[in-house]
Design a protein around this motif. Structure first.
Motif, PDB file in Angstrom:
ATOM      1  N   THR A  33     -20.551  18.757  19.014  1.00  0.00           N
ATOM      2  CA  THR A  33     -21.656  19.294  18.211  1.00  0.00           C
ATOM      3  C   THR A  33     -21.638  18.759  16.783  1.00  0.00           C
ATOM      4  N   THR A  34     -20.466  18.379  16.286  1.00  0.00           N
ATOM      5  CA  THR A  34     -20.344  17.853  14.923  1.00  0.00           C
ATOM      6  C   THR A  34     -19.405  16.659  14.930  1.00  0.00           C
ATOM      7  N   LEU A  35     -19.849  15.588  14.327  1.00  0.00           N
ATOM      8  CA  LEU A  35     -19.044  14.372  14.177  1.00  0.00           C
ATOM      9  C   LEU A  35     -18.900  14.094  12.689  1.00  0.00           C
ATOM     10  N   ARG A  36     -17.664  13.912  12.237  1.00  0.00           N
ATOM     11  CA  ARG A  36     -17.398  13.754  10.805  1.00  0.00           C
ATOM     12  C   ARG A  36     -16.495  12.546  10.602  1.00  0.00           C
ATOM     13  N   LEU A  37     -16.844  11.698   9.635  1.00  0.00           N
ATOM     14  CA  LEU A  37     -16.025  10.554   9.236  1.00  0.00           C
ATOM     15  C   LEU A  37     -15.555  10.782   7.807  1.00  0.00           C
ATOM     16  N   GLU A  38     -14.248  10.721   7.617  1.00  0.00           N
ATOM     17  CA  GLU A  38     -13.657  10.987   6.301  1.00  0.00           C
ATOM     18  C   GLU A  38     -12.784   9.821   5.881  1.00  0.00           C
ATOM     19  N   PRO A  39     -13.129   9.130   4.791  1.00  0.00           N
ATOM     20  CA  PRO A  39     -12.263   8.059   4.293  1.00  0.00           C
ATOM     21  C   PRO A  39     -11.000   8.639   3.648  1.00  0.00           C
ATOM     22  N   VAL A  40      -9.879   8.515   4.338  1.00  0.00           N
ATOM     23  CA  VAL A  40      -8.627   9.095   3.864  1.00  0.00           C
ATOM     24  C   VAL A  40      -8.015   8.248   2.753  1.00  0.00           C
ATOM     25  N   GLU A  41      -8.182   6.939   2.846  1.00  0.00           N
ATOM     26  CA  GLU A  41      -7.644   6.038   1.824  1.00  0.00           C
ATOM     27  C   GLU A  41      -8.702   5.034   1.454  1.00  0.00           C
ATOM     28  N   VAL A  42      -8.956   4.880   0.171  1.00  0.00           N
ATOM     29  CA  VAL A  42      -9.946   3.916  -0.302  1.00  0.00           C
ATOM     30  C   VAL A  42      -9.304   3.012  -1.344  1.00  0.00           C
ATOM     31  N   ILE A  43      -9.867   1.825  -1.501  1.00  0.00           N
ATOM     32  CA  ILE A  43      -9.424   0.910  -2.545  1.00  0.00           C
ATOM     33  C   ILE A  43     -10.621   0.587  -3.423  1.00  0.00           C
ATOM     34  N   THR A  44     -10.355   0.206  -4.664  1.00  0.00           N
ATOM     35  CA  THR A  44     -11.412   0.027  -5.649  1.00  0.00           C
ATOM     36  C   THR A  44     -12.125  -1.296  -5.439  1.00  0.00           C
ATOM     37  N   ALA A  45     -13.230  -1.449  -6.160  1.00  0.00           N
ATOM     38  CA  ALA A  45     -14.045  -2.659  -6.019  1.00  0.00           C
ATOM     39  C   ALA A  45     -13.288  -3.899  -6.469  1.00  0.00           C
ATOM     40  N   ALA A  46     -12.309  -3.744  -7.380  1.00  0.00           N
ATOM     41  CA  ALA A  46     -11.552  -4.914  -7.821  1.00  0.00           C
ATOM     42  C   ALA A  46     -10.808  -5.558  -6.674  1.00  0.00           C
ATOM     43  N   VAL A  74      -6.562   9.485  12.877  1.00  0.00           N
ATOM     44  CA  VAL A  74      -6.616   8.618  11.694  1.00  0.00           C
ATOM     45  C   VAL A  74      -6.375   7.178  12.135  1.00  0.00           C
ATOM     46  N   TRP A  75      -7.291   6.289  11.752  1.00  0.00           N
ATOM     47  CA  TRP A  75      -7.170   4.853  12.014  1.00  0.00           C
ATOM     48  C   TRP A  75      -6.884   4.139  10.691  1.00  0.00           C
ATOM     49  N   ARG A  76      -6.010   3.152  10.771  1.00  0.00           N
ATOM     50  CA  ARG A  76      -5.629   2.398   9.580  1.00  0.00           C
ATOM     51  C   ARG A  76      -5.856   0.912   9.824  1.00  0.00           C
ATOM     52  N   CYS A  77      -6.349   0.190   8.822  1.00  0.00           N
ATOM     53  CA  CYS A  77      -6.646  -1.234   8.968  1.00  0.00           C
ATOM     54  C   CYS A  77      -5.994  -2.032   7.848  1.00  0.00           C
ATOM     55  N   ALA A  78      -5.680  -3.292   8.156  1.00  0.00           N
ATOM     56  CA  ALA A  78      -5.082  -4.172   7.156  1.00  0.00           C
ATOM     57  C   ALA A  78      -6.088  -4.517   6.072  1.00  0.00           C
ATOM     58  N   ARG A 121       0.861  -1.177   0.000  1.00  0.00           N
ATOM     59  CA  ARG A 121       0.000   0.000   0.000  1.00  0.00           C
ATOM     60  C   ARG A 121       0.897   1.226   0.000  1.00  0.00           C
ATOM     61  N   PRO A 122       0.612   2.226  -0.805  1.00  0.00           N
ATOM     62  CA  PRO A 122       1.444   3.437  -0.770  1.00  0.00           C
ATOM     63  C   PRO A 122       1.266   4.158   0.559  1.00  0.00           C
ATOM     64  N   PRO A 123       2.235   4.978   0.942  1.00  0.00           N
ATOM     65  CA  PRO A 123       2.120   5.692   2.226  1.00  0.00           C
ATOM     66  C   PRO A 123       0.861   6.539   2.334  1.00  0.00           C
ATOM     67  N   ALA A 124       0.374   7.085   1.241  1.00  0.00           N
ATOM     68  CA  ALA A 124      -0.869   7.864   1.266  1.00  0.00           C
ATOM     69  C   ALA A 124      -1.740   7.381   0.125  1.00  0.00           C
ATOM     70  N   GLY A 125      -2.972   7.071   0.420  1.00  0.00           N
ATOM     71  CA  GLY A 125      -3.879   6.589  -0.602  1.00  0.00           C
ATOM     72  C   GLY A 125      -4.339   7.708  -1.516  1.00  0.00           C
ATOM     73  N   ARG A 126      -5.033   7.329  -2.585  1.00  0.00           N
ATOM     74  CA  ARG A 126      -5.543   8.346  -3.499  1.00  0.00           C
ATOM     75  C   ARG A 126      -6.605   9.172  -2.796  1.00  0.00           C
ATOM     76  N   GLU A 127      -6.712  10.408  -3.210  1.00  0.00           N
ATOM     77  CA  GLU A 127      -7.676  11.303  -2.566  1.00  0.00           C
ATOM     78  C   GLU A 127      -9.089  10.861  -2.920  1.00  0.00           C
ATOM     79  N   PRO A 128      -9.898  10.490  -1.948  1.00  0.00           N
ATOM     80  CA  PRO A 128     -11.247  10.015  -2.259  1.00  0.00           C
ATOM     81  C   PRO A 128     -12.155  11.173  -2.646  1.00  0.00           C
ATOM     82  N   PRO A 129     -13.207  10.867  -3.352  1.00  0.00           N
ATOM     83  CA  PRO A 129     -14.163  11.930  -3.685  1.00  0.00           C
ATOM     84  C   PRO A 129     -14.705  12.587  -2.422  1.00  0.00           C
ATOM     85  N   ALA A 130     -14.941  13.894  -2.492  1.00  0.00           N
ATOM     86  CA  ALA A 130     -15.368  14.639  -1.305  1.00  0.00           C
ATOM     87  C   ALA A 130     -16.715  14.151  -0.794  1.00  0.00           C
TER      88      ALA A 130
END
Length: 525
Positions: free
Chosen positions: A339-352, A302-306, A235-244
């Protein structure tokens, strides 16, 4: 196959025996106290002091206590581990921004920035170790070209020279593939056992196998393990920027200041996030949790998972993180209600990359859909709305089952593998009941259980929900539980009997006599 080390180096911080360290901190015990952490009555982690006394992982709780009577024994609690790890994370982030958590007790970060700032990788590692020690924990630092290699290097407390990842891994025992949950998927222990029986004892032997042979013989997780053994970039050190639009946000009204309310909100938000990920055909492997308070301050972790996070795993991490922020003392804590809770996917992988394996994929997909539906029900009705049974020890059928909310750590009250003299013999009732009934003799008089454990008269009829004459009966079987403890919740002296109502077909029932009354405890089908 030779390893291909990338230019970017990875630094890993591993806090040894973290579940035991967190349990000691929760009990306000000194670090020198022997501590053992158990799950299903087996030791899963222990402190150095406990190991010196002979305690080992895998021991039964009773044997561990026999080897070290002074040991403090605690039940495994992932929330507690995450909550107390927050102090270590704060200490590390004071030196290295944007460190990523693989699990409580283990984090990773890019090494280039700290090395430039402190002058070298070794100086950065020393500063990190000092900062973690100041936070009240012990750690080992690992440096390597790949994330997985850095984690294994941290377990050995070494820095791997650039370009030497594959050489370092080649001499490690193959059992190291399954020692770190943050790097292994489900079934990794079975894979390691199979490789060991085949005579593959070292990483180098496993890496020497062809990729096609590994894929066709062992499956998808074995391919990931093989790439790890070959020190290939996984996995690269930083994943591709996911859609906003994949990020989700919840405005908390009223603001959240309790862990239970935060857990409920996090579970609902996690379900919303994963619906968006599924629609986009991607999975999240790095998740940023943002919390904004009523004072305008914001905390981010930021949390990271295998493996790609599930909705349940995302909800767990949100709950752990908010628990740590809400309950921690010090500067890095929430200074007011959320007052505000936000979840942001920092790194995503494709459906393949999420394609199911050839064998058993449909069943897995059905289970995942069912689980998502149940999580959705929890999001609408609360965590207690969906509960799963956990097998426990006990004498009666109701005692042998405990209900745990879906997604929570199963809590086993008593070990089901103990002898349990007086336990109801098999088969167990198919349906559990709890209705009061009357057991009568031929003259219509009530039948009781005497102090000698016998019927006061011969049972002949049952009245109540299942009324009718008896065709057959067996018992009674008396049990006197926890007679020495007047504060125990157990009803004390009880007795059970099996009866068969006369009819075609007859109805088989289990009766329980407690507190001088008969109750329907179960029905046989």
């Amino acid at each position: 196959m030779s390893g291909r080390d990338g230019a970017a180096r990875v630094l890993a911080v591993w806090c040894m025996d973290w579940p035991a360290a967190a349990a000691a901190a929760a009990a306000d015990l000194p670090a020198t106290t022997p501590v053992a952490v158990t799950c299903t009555n087996r030791v899963i982690a222990c402190s150095a002091a406990a190991r010196a006394a002979g305690v080992r992982r895998g021991l039964r709780r009773r044997e561990a206590q026999a080897r070290c009577p002074a040991a403090h024994v605690a039940v495994a609690d992932a929330g507690r581990d995450a909550r107390f790890f927050e102090a270590v994370l704060t200490a590390v982030e004071d030196l290295i921004p944007r460190a990523e958590v693989l699990r409580p007790g283990l984090l990773v970060a890019a090494a280039a920035g700290p090395a430039r700032y402190f002058g070298s990788e070794s100086l950065a590692a020393e500063r990190l170790a000092d900062a973690v020690a100041a936070a009240g924990a012990e750690c080992q630092i690992g440096l390597a070209g790949q994330l997985a290699t850095a984690v294994l290097a941290a377990r050995a407390g070494v820095a791997v020279e650039p370009g030497r990842d594959a050489a370092f891994l080649s001499e490690l025992s193959i059992r190291e593939l399954a020692t770190e949950p943050g790097l292994s998927g489900p079934g990794r222990a079975d894979l390691v056992d199979l490789l060991w029986r085949m005579g593959i004892r070292r990483f180098g032997q496993f890496a020497a196998l062809g990729r096609a042979e590994v894929a066709t013989r062992f499956g998808a997780d074995a391919v990931i393990a093989h790439r790890m053994a070959c020190a290939e970039p996984m996995r690269p050190p930083a994943g591709r920027e996911p859609p906003a639009e994949l990020a989700v946000e919840l405005r908390c009204d009223p603001p959240i200041d309790r862990v239970d309310a935060a857990a409920f909100a996090g579970r609902s938000l996690a379900a919303t996030l994963h619906r968006g990920l599924e629609s986009a055909g991607v999975g999240c492997t790095r998740l940023a949790i943002h919390a904004v308070t009523d004072t305008g301050s914001e905390l981010v972790r930021v949390w990271r998972c295998a493996e790609p996070l599930t909705a349940e795993a995302t909800a767990d991490r949100v709950r752990w993180q908010l628990d740590g922020w809400l309950n921690r003392r010090g500067a890095d804590r929430l200074d007011g209600p959320v007052t505000t809770l936000r979840l942001e996917p920092v790194e995503v992988i494709t459906a393949a990359a999420l394609q199911l394996p050839l064998w058993g994929g449909a069943g897995d997909a059905d289970r995942q859909r069912a689980r998502r539906a149940l999580v959705r029900v929890q999001g609408l009705l609360g965590p207690e709305a969906v509960q799963i049974p956990v097998r426990c020890g006990g004498r009666g059928p109701a005692d042998q089952v405990a209900l745990t909310p879906l997604g929570d750590e199963p809590v086993i009250r008593f070990d089901p593998d103990q002898p349990w003299p007086g336990r109801l013999p098999e088969p167990a009732p198919a349906v559990l009941l709890d209705d009061p009934v009357e057991l009568l003799d031929g003259d219509g008089a009530a039948v009781h259980v005497t102090g000698r454990g016998l019927f006061s008269s011969t049972p002949a009829r049952l009245s109540g929900r299942y009324a009718g004459p008896l065709a057959w009966w067996a018992g009674p079987w008396p049990v006197d539980e926890r007679w020495w403890d007047p504060q125990a919740a157990s009803p004390g002296r009880t007795a059970r009997a099996q009866v068969l109502l006369d009819g075609d077909p007859g109805v088989a029932l289990l009766l329980c006599y407690r507190r001088k009354r008969w109750y329907l405890e179960g029905g046989y089908e």
